[in-house]
Scaffold this active site. Structure first.
Site, PDB file in Angstrom:
ATOM      1  N   GLU B 201      31.197  58.852  16.001  1.00 23.05           N
ATOM      2  CA  GLU B 201      31.829  59.663  14.962  1.00 23.05           C
ATOM      3  C   GLU B 201      30.772  60.338  14.087  1.00 23.05           C
ATOM      4  O   GLU B 201      30.938  61.487  13.675  1.00 23.05           O
ATOM      5  CB  GLU B 201      32.758  58.780  14.124  1.00 23.05           C
ATOM      6  CG  GLU B 201      33.790  59.578  13.348  1.00 23.05           C
ATOM      7  CD  GLU B 201      34.958  58.710  12.873  1.00 23.05           C
ATOM      8  OE1 GLU B 201      35.140  57.596  13.397  1.00 23.05           O
ATOM      9  OE2 GLU B 201      35.674  59.172  11.981  1.00 23.05           O
ATOM     10  N   GLU B 204      29.398  63.114  16.021  1.00 22.87           N
ATOM     11  CA  GLU B 204      30.388  64.191  16.048  1.00 22.87           C
ATOM     12  C   GLU B 204      30.353  64.975  14.735  1.00 22.87           C
ATOM     13  O   GLU B 204      30.424  66.214  14.737  1.00 22.87           O
ATOM     14  CB  GLU B 204      31.775  63.597  16.288  1.00 22.87           C
ATOM     15  CG  GLU B 204      32.831  64.635  16.609  1.00 22.87           C
ATOM     16  CD  GLU B 204      34.223  64.032  16.776  1.00 22.87           C
ATOM     17  OE1 GLU B 204      34.330  62.812  17.026  1.00 22.87           O
ATOM     18  OE2 GLU B 204      35.192  64.801  16.648  1.00 22.87           O
ATOM     19  N   CYS B 221      40.009  56.102  12.857  1.00 22.74           N
ATOM     20  CA  CYS B 221      40.080  54.660  13.085  1.00 22.74           C
ATOM     21  C   CYS B 221      41.482  54.120  12.878  1.00 22.74           C
ATOM     22  O   CYS B 221      41.847  53.091  13.411  1.00 22.74           O
ATOM     23  CB  CYS B 221      39.159  53.916  12.132  1.00 22.74           C
ATOM     24  SG  CYS B 221      37.486  54.499  12.239  1.00 22.74           S
ATOM     25  N   SER B 241      38.636  63.325  14.154  1.00 23.83           N
ATOM     26  CA  SER B 241      37.561  62.980  15.079  1.00 23.83           C
ATOM     27  C   SER B 241      38.166  62.518  16.399  1.00 23.83           C
ATOM     28  O   SER B 241      39.160  61.794  16.415  1.00 23.83           O
ATOM     29  CB  SER B 241      36.715  61.866  14.477  1.00 23.83           C
ATOM     30  OG  SER B 241      35.948  61.254  15.472  1.00 23.83           O
ATOM     31  N   LYS B 280      48.204  48.919  15.742  1.00 22.13           N
ATOM     32  CA  LYS B 280      47.389  48.799  16.956  1.00 22.13           C
ATOM     33  C   LYS B 280      48.254  48.401  18.148  1.00 22.13           C
ATOM     34  O   LYS B 280      47.900  48.658  19.292  1.00 22.13           O
ATOM     35  CB  LYS B 280      46.283  47.762  16.749  1.00 22.13           C
ATOM     36  CG  LYS B 280      45.281  48.131  15.679  1.00 22.13           C
ATOM     37  CD  LYS B 280      44.312  49.221  16.117  1.00 22.13           C
ATOM     38  CE  LYS B 280      43.314  49.520  15.015  1.00 22.13           C
ATOM     39  NZ  LYS B 280      42.752  50.865  15.083  1.00 22.13           N
ATOM     40  N   GLU B 283      49.238  51.659  19.246  1.00 19.90           N
ATOM     41  CA  GLU B 283      48.097  52.402  19.796  1.00 19.90           C
ATOM     42  C   GLU B 283      47.761  51.919  21.212  1.00 19.90           C
ATOM     43  O   GLU B 283      47.494  52.724  22.102  1.00 19.90           O
ATOM     44  CB  GLU B 283      46.880  52.227  18.881  1.00 19.90           C
ATOM     45  CG  GLU B 283      45.705  53.124  19.246  1.00 19.90           C
ATOM     46  CD  GLU B 283      44.430  52.722  18.530  1.00 19.90           C
ATOM     47  OE1 GLU B 283      43.789  53.590  17.945  1.00 19.90           O
ATOM     48  OE2 GLU B 283      44.069  51.537  18.554  1.00 19.90           O
ATOM     49  N   GLU B 288      47.517  57.435  26.942  1.00 15.49           N
ATOM     50  CA  GLU B 288      46.160  57.913  27.212  1.00 15.49           C
ATOM     51  C   GLU B 288      45.120  56.811  27.026  1.00 15.49           C
ATOM     52  O   GLU B 288      43.941  57.019  27.311  1.00 15.49           O
ATOM     53  CB  GLU B 288      45.832  59.135  26.344  1.00 15.49           C
ATOM     54  CG  GLU B 288      45.794  58.896  24.841  1.00 15.49           C
ATOM     55  CD  GLU B 288      47.142  59.041  24.159  1.00 15.49           C
ATOM     56  OE1 GLU B 288      48.177  58.962  24.865  1.00 15.49           O
ATOM     57  OE2 GLU B 288      47.185  59.188  22.931  1.00 15.49           O
ATOM     58  N   CYS B 444      42.058  48.367   5.776  1.00 13.14           N
ATOM     59  CA  CYS B 444      42.521  47.369   6.752  1.00 13.14           C
ATOM     60  C   CYS B 444      42.708  45.991   6.143  1.00 13.14           C
ATOM     61  O   CYS B 444      43.512  45.201   6.640  1.00 13.14           O
ATOM     62  CB  CYS B 444      41.545  47.273   7.909  1.00 13.14           C
ATOM     63  SG  CYS B 444      41.311  48.847   8.737  1.00 13.14           S
TER      64      CYS B 444
END
Lengths: 274, 537
Positions: B201, B204, B221, B241, B280, B283, B288, B444
């Site tokens: 990141e 990037e 994230c 990102s 998560k 996710e 993908e 988090c």
């Protein structure tokens, strides 16, 4: 509260949270059971007086979307369940709610068959069973409160009020949506389900998708069921009295003829015996 | 005693036999005639929360509950426990701006970004995480499977609360021991992939800054924040990102890099993530997220069918539940250590658990990437981006030699994020370079899967966890507090990935996003600008 109470359910405003089903079970102290009273296969049962059925339906824009149909007793203006109940266990109370008295019920279950919306359910697993269905929270109405399900609806999909005013409101919503040219706006079906069905019900529905796709029975006659039956049964007294009169007349006539014959016979008796 | 006397004594008016008979008969008659039946159906409790006991149609503020998709991979609700208190709506609508931020009628989705805050607010525990404990236990008991558990930074400051330790107590060592006692084969540390996230990141960001890329760059994230953008601001998707979240990076690395080194068939590996997060779970199920499968297909020609990168995701609460079920004395466990090659983590990785931590970690490394020098002292405790008041927003401007002023901002809670998105859309944040967003208040450490230390969660608990995380970073050697000095990361790039943003990195550590705007008609919130941030500072 008005004695002409009614509830308007706007299908396009329901988000399927199922609050109404929980409120119903809390207030009426019903068992929750294994399956939720909301979902794709939710069905009315003795313990679920109201359910929210999930449907996937193609909308005007050709997109498959969720729509949720809350189902419960429609509280007909002229309920067929009450009209078939010879024990007078189902009655219409002063607020218009169709209520059931387990004390009077003899368990014949005529009401289960009579209901055009297939609403009343029987407690088949009980030793002393009752007929179970939505009572429109008659006890809450009596205290001037709204029915439980209406009081908890977070989006305003359920509105409680006077039936005539709600009908007016429903038609106004439909008319406004029909007049708008914005294709993205909600376009309602030009029908208030419950306005005419079974002669009119206290639960009224408006929707942006056809009612048949939401599982509402399309075959329900527009006339009240007791009204239809009355078309035939109104002749009953006449038929009975007429038949009684006719048979009485025939009986009297036959009796008279027999008497005359007997008299003739006795007059001629001496001659015959000679 | 004469016979006559005795007879007089046992001649009552009613014998016991007669009495019992009459009682039975009366009971039967009462039951048959319905004497015991109240003349109403249903029970007699007649209870609803008081706010619903108003006469007439008076408005009620706390009302109803949020809708939950029966197929929601993160949360579920037990209707029997729901008391319609309205707390889930309170947090979903006011903290996260999800509920009631879409026009009706609904389209093809039950709006949810899976943050799981509702499961922290629900006073009766009706809303819970969707549990995968049974599946994980099955995998542990299967001798064919190799179970790899990976732990996110935020879990270790919350799991102790489940065992009576004070809020924010650092319990990493006991946690690792406890997981080993559960029968898990390997325990890895998500701190490792947090460092690889920074490498990717950060690179990037440098790439975007030097090549006129889309700015500001958003952190990726937080999967809740990503789904929020996909729903409400699809035009800002290019800002996110492309780097996967640390949790999403671990699975593919385990099933490729580690599996090859160990010579293990990736199909036999079951990767179980334990993040403080419920999103998560969602996710991991994104279609993908199968980089490892694509790697084996493209590089080795092996087809692993429907193999996903991460198999199961357990929240902090579920892990605690498993430890309790196994009867493990958590508090008195010996210190456990993570397994090597996917576990070394820098201090920069630890602070990922706090909102502002990703930003601080990224800046430490970006400074190095731009200047080639170690960052100055103040970047090791970048207080301007530490949201100390927990008001959801912080910003900073930094001088980076060779680049100029770098403007960064961090926020937590989607209410603040929505305001920022509106401002960015209206061109009011043109000078912003990098934005970190965490869906859960505090980051988090306040995740939807964390221990329910207080209900609803309080800033007192969040602050304790935040301080514990920053203290762990401060306690480290300075050389261990920057991602680019992580020796296991260096080996990973040297032996496997090449360099950040390489083709292999793109395959395993980067992802793409989906425009979900067809599933929601958002309400107009352009007037949010000026209203939220004016209340701060």
């Amino acid at each position: 509260m008005s004695s002409n109470s009614a509830v308007l359910f706007n299908v396009a405003k329901c988000i399927g949270c199922g609050s109404c089903t929980v409120a119903c079970k809390l207030w009426n102290d019903l068992e929750f059971g294994e399956n939720n009273a909301h979902g794709f296969d939710a069905k009315l049962s003795a313990d679920s007086w109201t359910v929210v059925q999930y449907h996937t339906i193609e909308n005007n824009a050709g997109q498959n979307v969720f729509r949720f149909a809350k189902r419960q007793c429609m509280h007909c203006l002229e309920p067929s369940c009450a009209s078939v109940c010879f024990a007078n266990a189902i009655t219409v109370d002063e607020n218009g709610a169709v209520v059931y008295s387990p004390k009077k019920c003899v368990g014949c279950r005529y009401c289960l068959i009579a209901c055009p919306f297939d609403v009343p359910k029987y407690e088949w697993n009980k030793v002393f069973p009752s007929v179970m269905k939505c009572q429109l929270c008659a006890d809450k109405l009596a205290e001037g409160e709204t029915p439980s399900c209406v009081s908890v609806c977070p989006t305003g999909a359920l509105i409680f009020g006077d039936r005539d005013e709600l009908l007016e409101k429903a038609h106004a919503i439909i008319a406004t949506s029909a007049a708008t040219e914005n294709m993205e706006a909600t376009h309602y079906v030009n029908e208030v389900y419950g306005e005419k069905q079974a002669g009119g019900t206290r639960w009224l529905y408006i929707s942006d998708v056809p009612f048949a796709e939401l599982g509402f029975p399309a075959s329900v006659p527009k006339k009240s069921i007791p009204g239809i039956v009355h078309d035939y049964t109104k002749w009953k007294p006449g038929v009975f009295l007429g038949a009684a009169a006719a048979f009485s007349a025939i009986g009297l006539y036959t009796k008279r003829r027999l008497k005359i014959e007997e008299e003739k016979a006795s007059e001629n008796g001496g001659e015959n015996n000679v | 005693m004469s016979k006559g006397n005795k007879k007089e004594k046992i001649d009552p008016k009613l014998t016991r036999r007669q009495f019992l008979g009459l009682t039975a008969a009366a009971g039967t008659m009462a039951a048959l005639t319905g004497c015991d039946v109240v003349d109403k159906v249903g029970g007699n409790d007649n209870w609803l929360p008081t706010q619903y006991r108003n006469s007439g149609n008076y408005p009620v503020n706390a009302k109803g509950r949020i809708p939950i998709d029966p197929d929601n991979p993160s949360i579920m609700r037990i209707d029997e426990k729901c008391i319609l208190c309205g707390q889930c709506i309170e947090v979903c609508q006011n903290t996260q701006t999800i509920h009631d931020f879409y026009k009706l009628p609904v389209l093809d989705t039950f709006m949810c970004v899976h943050c799981g805050q509702c499961s922290l607010w629900c006073p009766t525990g009706a809303i819970q995480e969707k549990s995968y404990i049974d599946e994980v236990n099955e995998a542990i008991n299967d001798p064919e499977k190799i179970v790899v558990v990976t732990i996110s930074p935020g879990v270790r400051v919350s799991i102790g609360e489940e065992f009576g330790l004070e809020a924010g107590t650092w319990a990493q060592e006991q946690m690792v021991s406890a997981i080993r006692q559960l029968g898990v084969d390997y325990v890895f540390n998500i701190d490792f992939t947090s460092d690889s996230t920074i490498m990717e990141e950060g690179s990037e960001l440098v790439h975007r800054l030097t090549n006129d890329g889309v700015l500001p760059q958003f952190t990726s994230c937080c999967p809740g924040w990503v789904k929020f953008i996909e729903f409400y601001y699809p035009e800002l998707i290019p800002n996110i990102s492309s780097t996967k979240s640390p949790v999403a990076q671990m699975g593919p690395l385990v099933k490729t890099y580690w599996a090859k080194k160990k010579g293990i068939d990736p199909d036999k590996i079951v990767v179980v993530n334990v993040p403080p997060c419920l999103c998560k779970k969602f996710e991991a199920k994104r279609p993908e997220m199968n980089g490892a499968k694509r790697y084996w297909e493209e590089n080795e020609g092996t087809d692993y069918g429907n193999m996903m990168d991460n198999d199961y995701v357990l929240s902090t609460r579920e892990l605690a539940k498993m430890i309790k079920s196994a009867g493990i004395d958590f508090v008195n466990l010996p210190d456990g250590k993570f397994d090597s090659i996917l576990s070394e983590g820098s201090g920069a990785a630890v602070i990922f658990a706090n909102n502002g931590g990703v930003m601080e970690a990224a800046i430490r490394s970006a400074y190095f990437l731009v200047t080639g020098e170690d960052p100055p002292e103040d970047l090791y405790h970048l207080t301007p981006v530490r949201d100390d008041n927990l008001d959801g927003y912080a910003e900073a401007s930094l001088e980076v030699p060779g680049f100029g002023t770098l403007n960064v901002a961090v926020c937590n809670g989607l209410h603040a994020a929505r305001t920022l998105c509106e401002e960015i859309k209206q061109g009011k944040r043109a000078n912003l370079h990098f934005l970190e967003v965490m869906t859960c208040p505090g980051g988090c450490i306040g995740g939807g899967g964390q221990a329910r230390e207080t209900v609803p969660p309080t800033d007192h608990v969040r602050k304790a966890r935040i301080d514990s995380i920053y203290a762990a970073d401060e306690a480290m050697e300075k050389a261990n507090r920057v991602s680019y000095k992580n020796s296991e990361i260096a080996i990973l790039y040297k032996e496997f990935l090449g360099e950040p943003l390489s083709e292999m990195s793109e395959l395993l550590l980067h992802t793409k996003y989906i425009d979900r705007s067809k599933s929601v008609h958002p309400k107009d919130t352009s007037d949010y600008v000026d209203t939220y941030f004016s209340g701060l500072e």
